[in-house]
Design an enzyme around this catalytic site. Structure first.
Site, PDB file in Angstrom:
ATOM      1  N   ASP A 289       0.830  -1.190   0.028  1.00 45.20           N
ATOM      2  CA  ASP A 289       0.004  -0.047   0.076  1.00 45.20           C
ATOM      3  C   ASP A 289       0.728   1.288   0.037  1.00 45.20           C
ATOM      4  O   ASP A 289       2.201   1.073   0.155  1.00 45.20           O
ATOM      5  CB  ASP A 289      -0.760   0.161   1.331  1.00 45.20           C
ATOM      6  N   TYR A 290       0.322   2.230  -0.188  1.00 46.53           N
ATOM      7  CA  TYR A 290       0.768   3.670  -0.292  1.00 46.53           C
ATOM      8  C   TYR A 290       2.190   4.147   0.758  1.00 46.53           C
ATOM      9  O   TYR A 290       1.444   4.367   1.930  1.00 46.53           O
ATOM     10  CB  TYR A 290      -0.112   4.807  -0.376  1.00 46.53           C
TER      11      TYR A 290
END
Ligand code: NOJ
Length: 748
Positions: A289-290
Site C-alpha cells: 500500500d501507499y
C-alpha cells in the site's frame, strides 16, 4: 538502442501468438515464462529495479507524494507502473515515453482505484454487498472494468476483501461487511467481474485483493492502527476472502498498512511467504500500500528506508507503491548481499508476466481506445445497471404502518442536506465519477418520478456544523404536505480511508432538524446516505420509516425514487450490524456465548455478560432488512443423522404472503453446539435470493457437507468433529434455531 528494442519486440511477438488466449486462472505456471526470461536476460539491474517501482501520476494523491518528476523517471526506465493516471490522452502520453524513449521499451502498467465503478458509479461496496446478489456484483465490476480499460487502465486496486466488525473504521464502506462466508463469495464475484474469463481481452483488468491482512481489525476502529489477534481468528475470520480471491485467480495482492502481531504487513513473511505463496500457491505479484515500506520506520520496525526495503524485499513484496524505497536502495542492498538478485528477478518476472497476460507487449496502447471510451463510458446499459444495483442494495430498516411505498399523488416536503446532493451520493473512492452532471440527486429523481408540482424542497441544515438558521424554512415547506421525506447522513468524505469516527450518530444538527420537523405531527420518512452503520436508536423510535440507501452512486436519485414510490420493492439485507450505541462495538452476529450468557427470562440477573445500560442486542442485526411484502418459511431437513459420506439437505418453502411482488434473501445459519475450540453462536453457511410474486411459493434447498462444519482446531488443522448441530433458515440472523442433526463421522 532502437535496434535492441525492435529485436526484443519481434522475438516476443513471435512467441506471443500462442499465448493470447490465456485464461484468468493465474495460479498455474505462467505460459509466458520463456518470453519473460528472454526479456529479463536483457535487463540491467537498474531496469529490473525500475519494474518494481509504482508511482502516482500526481492526480488523486492520497498520501505524501514522493516525487514530482515522474515523467523523467519513466524516461529513465525507473518506473514500471503508474497509478492515478487515466483518460486516453494522458495514458497515451505516458505510455509513449515508456515505449519509445526507454532502452527496452517495456510498457507501463496503469493502476487506479476503480472501487465501485469508473465513470458510471455504482453503490459503494458495502451497499452492493447488501444485495447478496453475486451476479449483479460481478456485473457491476465487469462494467467498471469495461469503462476503465477503455481509458487506459490495466489494473484496479480492488476488491477490498477486508472483513470489518467495527463501524468506527471508515473503510468498512469499501468492503463486503462483517461475514467471512458472504465476504468470500463476494470476493470471488468481484475478481471475476474485473478480470473476466480472459485477461488478454481488452475490456478486462487485473484485480488486486487488498489489504493483506487483517486491516479491518484496527484497534478501536482507528485507521492504520495496530492489529493483534490469534492465528485462529486470523485464519477463521480474516483470511478466507483472500484465499477465495486466490482461488478465483486474482492477479495481484496489496499489503496492508497495519502491523500484525508486531510485524508490519509489508515485512510479514508469515503472511506473504508461508501463507500466500507456500500454502495458497499465489503466482501473481504483491504490491505494497501507499508508502507502507517507508512506514516501517514510525512503526519502530526498521531503522531507516534502506533497512525497510531489505525487510520488505526479503518478505516477498514485489512492487513498492510510491515509497521510492526500492528505487533508491535496492541496488545497494543487492551489492551488499542483503537482498539476492534472484529475488528481484522473481519480482520482475511476476510483474512482466502480468504485462504479457494483458497483451501489452503485443500492443502497449490496446487499452487506450477513444472510440471504445465514447461508446462505453456512461452508456445507457451501464446507467440502467447502476440504477438496478442501487435499488437492490438499499435496506428498508423500518416501515411503520406500511407508510412506504408512497402514492405518487402525495404532497411531499423534501428536506435535508443530502436531498439535493450530487457529490456525496456517489460516495467515497468514486474514481473518475462525475459528481456534477451525471449524478442524479434525490430531488431530481423525485421530480422525474412524480413531477414538480407536489414537491417542496428545503435543505434545512448542512451535514456538519451548527447553523440552524434554515430550520424555520424547513418547517415552512412542510405546510400543505402529506408526508415529510428527509434525506440525511454523512458527507462522502466521512467514510473511506482515514475517516474513522467515534460518534456514529447523524452528524451536525440533523437530528435536531428531525426534532423540529417532528413537531408538525406529519409522518417522516428518513432516507439515509452513509458509508457505515450509524447509531440510530433515537431515529428508530421517532420516525415512521427508514430506508438505508448507503451512497447509491450515479443513478442514486432515480433508484431512491423507484423504491420510495413503489416501482420496486426493497430487498437488501444488512451485511453489517447496526449497534445501538458506540459502546456496544464490536457487536456482530457470530459472537461467542461466554460462560455467563444472559438468561432471556431473567434479563436483569447480575454477574452475567451484559451491560447495565443497554441490551446486548444490536439495533438492526446482520441479515436484517424489510420488504413491502412479507414472507413465511416452512423448513424441513432430510435427516436427523449426518451419516458418513453424505449430506444434510435442508429445504425451505417460502411464500410471499403480502400484497406486493418481492425478493427475499433466505439465509442458512448453523451452530456447532460443542467442539474442542469454542464455537460462535451461529455462522452463515448458505443463502439464496429468490423472487416471488404476491401469493406465490417456491421451495429452495441447501445442502450441508462436512466441509461446512470445519474449524481450526488447537493444532490449526481445519477439520470437523462429530456432535450435534443446530440450524435455521430465515430472513435475518437473529432468529431461533428450529432444526438439528447429529454428525456421526469422525474427524477428517
Ligand atoms: C491507500 C489505500 O489504502 C489503498 O486502498 C489504495 O489502493 C491506495 N492508497 C492507492 O490509492
Amino acid at each position: 538502442m532502437k535496434k535492441l528494442k525492435i529485436f526484443l519486440l519481434i522475438s516476443v511477438l513471435g512467441l506471443l501468438f500462442s499465448c493470447t488466449t490465456q485464461n484468468t486462472k493465474l495460479n498455474t505456471e505462467s505460459p509466458y515464462r520463456k518470453q519473460v526470461d528472454s526479456i529479463l536476460n536483457l535487463m540491467t539491474l537498474d531496469e529490473k529495479i525500475g519494474q518494481t517501482v509504482l508511482f502516482t501520476s500526481g492526480w488523486d494523491v492520497t498520501g505524501p507524494s514522493m516525487n514530482d518528476n515522474y515523467k523523467e523517471y519513466i524516461k529513465q526506465g525507473k518506473v514500471g507502473a503508474v497509478f492515478n493516471a487515466f483518460t486516453t490522452r494522458y495514458t497515451k502520453e505516458l505510455q509513449q515515453i515508456a515505449v519509445e524513449e526507454t532502452r527496452l521499451g517495456i510498457p507501463l502498467l496503469f493502476g487506479y482505484d476503480v472501487i465501485h465503478g469508473h465513470r458510471t458509479i455504482f453503490p459503494i461496496p458495502l451497499a452492493e454487498s447488501c444485495s447478496w446478489d453475486m451476479k449483479l456484483i460481478e456485473k457491476s465490476a465487469r462494467i467498471a472494468a469495461t469503462e476503465a480499460s477503455a481509458e487506459g487502465i490495466h489494473w484496479t486496486f480492488a476488491p477490498m476483501v477486508d472483513i470489518a466488525r467495527d463501524p468506527r473504521w471508515g473503510r468498512i464502506s469499501e468492503g463486503a461487511g462483517e461475514d467471512t462466508y458472504l465476504g468470500s463469495r463476494i470476493a470471488k464475484a468481484r475478481v471475476r467481474g474485473f478480470q473476466g474469463d480472459n485477461l488478454s481481452k481488452e475490456n478486462t483488468i487485473l484485480a488486486c485483493a487488498k489489504h493483506f491482512a487483517a486491516y479491518g481489525a484496527a484497534q478501536a476502529g482507528r485507521d492504520y492502527h495496530t492489529v493483534d489477534m490469534s492465528e485462529r481468528e486470523l485464519r477463521s475470520i480474516y483470511l478466507p476472502p483472500f484465499k477465495a480471491a486466490v482461488d478465483e485467480g486474482v492477479a495481484t495482492f496489496m499489503t496492508s498498512f497495519n502491523e500484525l502481531d508486531g510485524i508490519p504487513a509489508s515485512a510479514n513473511t508469515f503472511l506473504l511467504k508461508d501463507i500466500l505463496r507456500n500454502e495458497w500457491g499465489f503466482k501473481g505479484f504483491v504490491v505494497t500500500d501507499y508508502t507502507s515500506i517507508n512506514e516501517m520506520i514510525p512503526h519502530g520496525y526498521a531503522k531507516d528506508e534502506k533497512h525497510a526495503g531489505e525487510l520488505a524485499t526479503n518478505a516477498g513484496v514485489d512492487m513498492d507503491m510510491q515509497g521510492s524505497v526500492y528505487l533508491n536502495h535496492l541496488k545497494l542492498l543487492i551489492e551488499e548481499g542483503k537482498v539476492s538478485e534472484e529475488q528481484i528477478n522473481s519480482a520482475v518476472r511476476r510483474i512482466l508476466e502480468m504485462k504479457f497476460s494483458l497483451g501489452l507487449f503485443d500492443n502497449p496502447y490496446r487499452y487506450i481506445d477513444p472510440e471504445r471510451e465514447k461508446e462505453t463510458v456512461l452508456s445507457k446499459h451501464h446507467l440502467e445497471t447502476a440504477r438496478k444495483v442501487a435499488r437492490e442494495s438499499m435496506v428498508l430498516l423500518k416501515n411503520e404502518n406500511h407508510l412506504l411505498p408512497l402514492s405518487k399523488e402525495k404532497k411531499i416536503a423534501l428536506i435535508g442536506p443530502l436531498a439535493n446532493d450530487e457529490a456525496s451520493i456517489i460516495g467515497n473512492w468514486s474514481a473518475a465519477g462525475d459528481r456534477k452532471g451525471a449524478a442524479v440527486s434525490v430531488l431530481e429523481g423525485f421530480i422525474k418520478k412524480i413531477g414538480e408540482e407536489n414537491i417542496r424542497y428545503e435543505k434545512g441544515c448542512e451535514i456538519i456544523g451548527g447553523d440552524f438558521s434554515r430550520f424555520n424554512k424547513a418547517v415552512e415547506v412542510t405546510r400543505n404536505s402529506d408526508v415529510i421525506v428527509m434525506v440525511m447522513g454523512e458527507h462522502q468524505n466521512m467514510s473511506g480511508e482515514a475517516a474513522s469516527r467515534t460518534n456514529l450518530s447523524l452528524p451536525g444538527l440533523q437530528r435536531d432538524l428531525i426534532k423540529s420537523i417532528k413537531k408538525t405531527g406529519k409522518p417522516i420518512v428518513l432516507i439515509l446516505m452513509n458509508g457505515r452503520p450509524l447509531t440510530l436508536t433515537w431515529e428508530d423510535q421517532n420516525v415512521a420509516a427508514i430506508l438505508e440507501t448507503w451512497f447509491p452512486g450515479t443513478m442514486g436519485g432515480h433508484a431512491v425514487a423507484d423504491i420510495i414510490f413503489g416501482d420496486d420493492n426493497p430487498s437488501g439485507k444488512l451485511t453489517t450490524t447496526f449497534p445501538r450505541n458506540v459502546g456496544q462495538i464490536p457487536v456482530y452476529y457470530n459472537m461467542k456465548n461466554t460462560g455467563r450468557p444472559i438468561d432471556p427470562n431473567k434479563p436483569d440477573e447480575k454477574y452475567k455478560s451484559k451491560y447495565l445500560d443497554v441490551s446486548n442486542k444490536p439495533l438492526y442485526p446482520f441479515g436484517y432488512g424489510l420488504s413491502y411484502t412479507s414472507f413465511t418459511y416452512d423448513v424441513n431437513i432430510n435427516d436427523k443423522v449426518f451419516r458418513p459420506n453424505s449430506e444434510i439437505i435442508v429445504s425451505a418453502k417460502i411464500t410471499n404472503t403480502g400484497d406486493y411482488d418481492g425478493e427475499e434473501i433466505a439465509q442458512l445459519y448453523i451452530h456447532d453446539k460443542v467442539r474442542s475450540i469454542t464455537p460462535p453462536l451461529k455462522e452463515l453457511k448458505g443463502f439464496k435470493k429468490i423472487s416471488l410474486k404476491k401469493g406465490e411459493s417456491k421451495t429452495i434447498t441447501f445442502s450441508i457437507s462436512t466441509n461446512d462444519l470445519r474449524f481450526y482446531d488447537q493444532e490449526m488443522n481445519y477439520r470437523y468433529e462429530p456432535g450435534e448441530f443446530e440450524l435455521f433458515v430465515g430472513g435475518s440472523s437473529d432468529l431461533p434455531f428450529t432444526h438439528s442433526f447429529e454428525l456421526m463421522e469422525l474427524n477428517k
